[in-house]
Design an enzyme around this catalytic site. Structure first.
Site, PDB file in Angstrom:
ATOM      1  N   GLU A  23       0.839  -1.199   0.000  1.00 42.25           N
ATOM      2  CA  GLU A  23       0.000   0.000   0.000  1.00 42.25           C
ATOM      3  C   GLU A  23       0.875   1.251   0.000  1.00 42.25           C
ATOM      4  OE1 GLU A  23      -2.938   1.006  -0.302  1.00 42.25           O
ATOM      5  OE2 GLU A  23      -4.395  -0.540   0.261  1.00 42.25           O
ATOM      6  N   ASN A 169     -10.140   4.934   2.333  1.00 45.90           N
ATOM      7  CA  ASN A 169      -9.252   4.660   1.213  1.00 45.90           C
ATOM      8  C   ASN A 169      -9.359   5.770   0.175  1.00 45.90           C
ATOM      9  OD1 ASN A 169      -7.377   2.496   0.801  1.00 45.90           O
ATOM     10  ND2 ASN A 169      -9.035   1.051   1.173  1.00 45.90           N
ATOM     11  N   ASP A 231     -10.213   0.950  -3.876  1.00 45.83           N
ATOM     12  CA  ASP A 231      -9.154   0.925  -2.878  1.00 45.83           C
ATOM     13  C   ASP A 231      -8.366   2.237  -3.024  1.00 45.83           C
ATOM     14  OD1 ASP A 231      -6.939   0.164  -1.170  1.00 45.83           O
ATOM     15  OD2 ASP A 231      -7.446  -1.926  -1.509  1.00 45.83           O
TER      16      ASP A 231
END
Length: 324
Positions: A23, A169, A231
């Site tokens: 991430e 997100n 996301d």
């Protein structure tokens, strides 16, 4: 009508050792390095990149907590460094692998929540959203750290839990800085807000993009179609919002008006976040996930958990540094 797809995008793998859940990638223009985190692996990673090729091995910085997101720190007489949102707070590190200075303690129950996606705005303030780990309540909020401390901007103690999210997100800003984007992955939704750059206030919340819900009982390989859920995200120079569709195996390029202009297949079913880098900001990087994925899925997508790169036609917006 379905949006046009790049049927054979040329993705190049940058890493050999997969992450559990990669991430928060960002391109550091001065260092010419890509940085990112592995949340369940409790580590930060970086590698020098030239074109689409890694230059040397990936460096890893092990941590004692899960890192949700990171951003570079603007250099001064003390150097640069990183700002990072860990489970129990936001920290500053002046050098790679160096000591951590607590900037703000987490304003939630760390047994049930943790920081997740975030980045800095153009004014140098650090933003980080939180997620509710049981994923049964919209307790996640969006926080902003400036020189006066940590502030709940959406959800949390500011607007009440009803304005929060399950999984924060997709934070990003339009190139002109007048619009902010923020996603709730569990709700399959991206919101847009009017953004006041001076105060950091977010107003006029509206639905920017709504994905179709996940079919009941869906699992990879089932016949029911599913395009994934929003996301992490990045914005390009034309103001388009690039959204990673977790379990959808694709990125979506969405216009400022919320129209899906294109979809880009990814080498993993679960892309997690894109960013732009390279000298011309026309290299698109993505992180991906493999933690908790089935053996059958990983056999079909052996690149899951890797970091990937490809060239694009429209340059992206570069990373903003933390200024405190």
């Amino acid at each position: 009508m379905n949006p046009p797809a790049l049927s054979t995008p040329h993705w190049t793998a940058l890493t050999k050792e997969p992450d559990g859940l990669g991430e928060s990638p960002f391109w550091h223009p001065q260092e010419r390095r890509l940085y990112w985190v592995d949340i369940p692996g409790r580590r930060i990673a970086r590698v020098a990149v030239d074109g689409l090729q890694a230059q040397g091995p990936v460096e890893y910085w092990p941590l004692t907590q899960e890192p949700g997101c990171i951003a570079p720190v603007q250099g001064d007489e003390q150097g640069g460094g990183l700002v990072m949102a860990l489970r129990d707070g936001i920290y500053l590190a002046r050098e790679w692998g160096g000591p951590l200075q607590l900037l703000a303690a987490a304003p939630y129950d760390t047994a049930k929540q943790r920081f997740n996606d975030g980045k800095c705005d153009a004014q140098g303030r650090f933003w980080a959203g939180s997620l509710c780990e049981p994923k049964d309540h919209a307790l996640g909020a969006l926080y902003m750290l400036d020189g006066q401390g940590l502030h709940a901007m959406v959800g949390g103690t500011k607007d009440g839990a009803h304005d929060g999210v399950v999984t924060a997100n997709g934070l990003a800003w339009s190139p002109d800085g007048r619009t902010a984007y923020w996603a709730d992955t569990a709700a399959h939704q991206v919101r847009a807000f009017d953004f006041d750059a001076a105060s950091g206030q977010l107003t006029h919340a509206r639905v920017f993009y709504q994905a179709n819900p996940k079919p009941a009982g869906w699992a990879w390989g089932s016949a029911a179609p599913y395009g994934g859920r929003p996301d992490g995200a990045a914005v390009d120079a034309e103001g388009c919002y690039w959204s990673a569709q977790y379990e959808g195996g694709r990125l979506l390029r969405i216009s400022p008006k919320g129209q899906v202009l294109a979809e880009v297949p990814t080498p993993a079913l679960c892309p997690t976040m894109p960013c732009f880098g390279g000298a011309d900001l026309k290299t698109l990087f993505i992180t991906t996930a493999r933690h908790g994925r089935s053996e059958q899925e990983l056999a079909q997508y052996p690149g899951s958990g890797g970091v990937w790169a490809m060239r694009v036609e429209v340059a992206g917006v570069g990373v903003n540094a933390y200024r405190g």
